[in-house]
Design an enzyme around this catalytic site. Structure first.
Site, PDB file in Angstrom:
ATOM      1  N   HIS A  84       0.037   1.860  -8.268  1.00  0.00           N
ATOM      2  CA  HIS A  84      -0.838   3.033  -8.179  1.00  0.00           C
ATOM      3  C   HIS A  84      -2.107   2.891  -9.028  1.00  0.00           C
ATOM      4  O   HIS A  84      -2.637   3.883  -9.535  1.00  0.00           O
ATOM      5  CB  HIS A  84      -0.098   4.309  -8.608  1.00  0.00           C
ATOM      6  CG  HIS A  84       0.999   4.711  -7.689  1.00  0.00           C
ATOM      7  ND1 HIS A  84       2.010   5.582  -8.058  1.00  0.00           N
ATOM      8  CD2 HIS A  84       1.276   4.352  -6.407  1.00  0.00           C
ATOM      9  CE1 HIS A  84       2.842   5.757  -7.046  1.00  0.00           C
ATOM     10  NE2 HIS A  84       2.417   5.011  -6.038  1.00  0.00           N
TER      11      HIS A  84
ATOM     12  N   LEU B 258       0.870  -1.168   0.000  1.00  0.00           N
ATOM     13  CA  LEU B 258       0.000   0.000   0.000  1.00  0.00           C
ATOM     14  C   LEU B 258       0.908   1.219   0.000  1.00  0.00           C
ATOM     15  O   LEU B 258       1.973   1.211   0.617  1.00  0.00           O
ATOM     16  CB  LEU B 258      -0.902   0.027   1.238  1.00  0.00           C
ATOM     17  CG  LEU B 258      -2.017  -1.023   1.336  1.00  0.00           C
ATOM     18  CD1 LEU B 258      -2.743  -0.891   2.669  1.00  0.00           C
ATOM     19  CD2 LEU B 258      -2.995  -0.905   0.183  1.00  0.00           C
ATOM     20  N   ASP B 259       0.492   2.283  -0.690  1.00  0.00           N
ATOM     21  CA  ASP B 259       1.283   3.504  -0.723  1.00  0.00           C
ATOM     22  C   ASP B 259       1.402   4.107   0.671  1.00  0.00           C
ATOM     23  O   ASP B 259       0.607   3.816   1.573  1.00  0.00           O
ATOM     24  CB  ASP B 259       0.626   4.536  -1.651  1.00  0.00           C
ATOM     25  CG  ASP B 259       0.617   4.089  -3.094  1.00  0.00           C
ATOM     26  OD1 ASP B 259       1.422   3.207  -3.453  1.00  0.00           O
ATOM     27  OD2 ASP B 259      -0.205   4.621  -3.865  1.00  0.00           O
ATOM     28  N   ARG B 260       2.364   4.991   0.836  1.00  0.00           N
ATOM     29  CA  ARG B 260       2.598   5.646   2.125  1.00  0.00           C
ATOM     30  C   ARG B 260       1.329   6.308   2.657  1.00  0.00           C
ATOM     31  O   ARG B 260       1.004   6.223   3.843  1.00  0.00           O
ATOM     32  CB  ARG B 260       3.716   6.683   1.985  1.00  0.00           C
ATOM     33  CG  ARG B 260       4.069   7.371   3.303  1.00  0.00           C
ATOM     34  CD  ARG B 260       5.006   8.547   3.069  1.00  0.00           C
ATOM     35  NE  ARG B 260       6.332   8.134   2.643  1.00  0.00           N
ATOM     36  CZ  ARG B 260       7.316   7.781   3.463  1.00  0.00           C
ATOM     37  NH1 ARG B 260       7.112   7.746   4.770  1.00  0.00           N
ATOM     38  NH2 ARG B 260       8.500   7.465   2.982  1.00  0.00           N
TER      39      ARG B 260
END
Length: 264
Positions: free
Chosen positions: A216, A135-137
């Site tokens: 993304h 998962l992205d930051r």
């Protein structure tokens, strides 16, 4: 020009010792990984212990972290016999915004591995926990962990088509035409997407269910229909639904792994 395939480090170590160290059934593992999978020591600590001469295999000190070790081998750490038989474990963790799903964070906020280990009980801290996907930051929500690389491969393989459900607050209010475009599939710079489940929960909140996991992807798909993501949260992976508070965790039940994630 074809890329040269690298020989696994455990296999290199076995070849240096001789053919007797290669298990005929192909089940030999390397020592540091076997210790982490069995919950004896996380891999970095295991590598340090091995190099310091604190680990014995079949009665001899072993200083090579990538030394092959067979199932049932007699292993001692600091003189204490340790069992390397490991059952598959899975964890559900509620990732907060900020930490990264990497081994280190150059920005100093921290990693999900550090956050997870800080809240685990003592009996689970010896495992090497592997993230099943990323998962992205700035993305929050469900992140799965396991001690077994096979579950990581299953959960991240493009062939598995494991559904993942996200909730995105977006800029603007997407019309039905935008939602239908998401359902039909879009053409992004890296090719066409698989059809997605898409519906509105609020005028500016989209529920999006994907059966693939590109870099993304949720953000790129919503941007492509004119509604960039402002905040993103993952609610479910397969049949595993997020049901713990932020920064909290729980063990997955066997049926969640087998039925919910389709891993048997």
């Amino acid at each position: 020009m074809a890329r040269r395939q690298r020989t696994p480090k455990w296999l290199e170590a076995a070849r240096r010792r001789g053919p007797e160290d290669l298990a005929a059934d192909g089940r030999a593992d390397w020592l540091s990984r076997a210790l982490g999978r069995a919950g004896v020591l996380p891999r970095a600590e295991a590598e340090a212990a091995i190099r310091e001469g604190r680990v014995e295999v079949a009665g001899r000190v072993e200083r090579e972290p990538f030394a092959p070790v067979r199932p049932g081998a007699e292993v001692r750490v600091d003189g204490q016999a340790r069992e390397l038989t490991a059952r598959l474990l899975g964890l559900a963790f509620h990732k907060p915004a900020g930490p990264v799903v990497h081994g280190s964070d150059p920005e100093g906020v921290g990693t999900v591995f550090e956050r997870l280990r800080a809240v685990l009980p003592e009996e689970l801290r010896g495992y090497e926990w592997l993230a099943v996907g990323r998962l992205d930051r700035d993305t929050t929500g469900l992140l799965l962990f396991t001690n077994d690389e096979r579950l990581v491969r299953h959960g991240t393989s493009p062939e598995t088509h494991l559904p993942k459900r996200y909730v995105a607050r977006v800029k603007g209010c997407p019309p039905e035409a935008a939602l239908q475009a998401l359902r039909d599939g879009l053409v992004l710079e890296d090719g066409p997407t698989r059809p997605a489940g898409a519906r509105l929960r609020e005028p500016d909140v989209v529920e999006l269910t994907l059966t693939e996991g590109r870099h993304h992807q949720v953000k790129r798909m919503l941007a492509a229909v004119g509604h960039p993501v402002l905040a993103l949260h993952r609610e479910a992976v397969g049949g595993v639904v997020l049901d713990v508070a932020e920064s909290d965790w729980r063990l997955l039940r066997e049926e969640e792994v087998a039925e919910g994630l389709g891993f048997r």
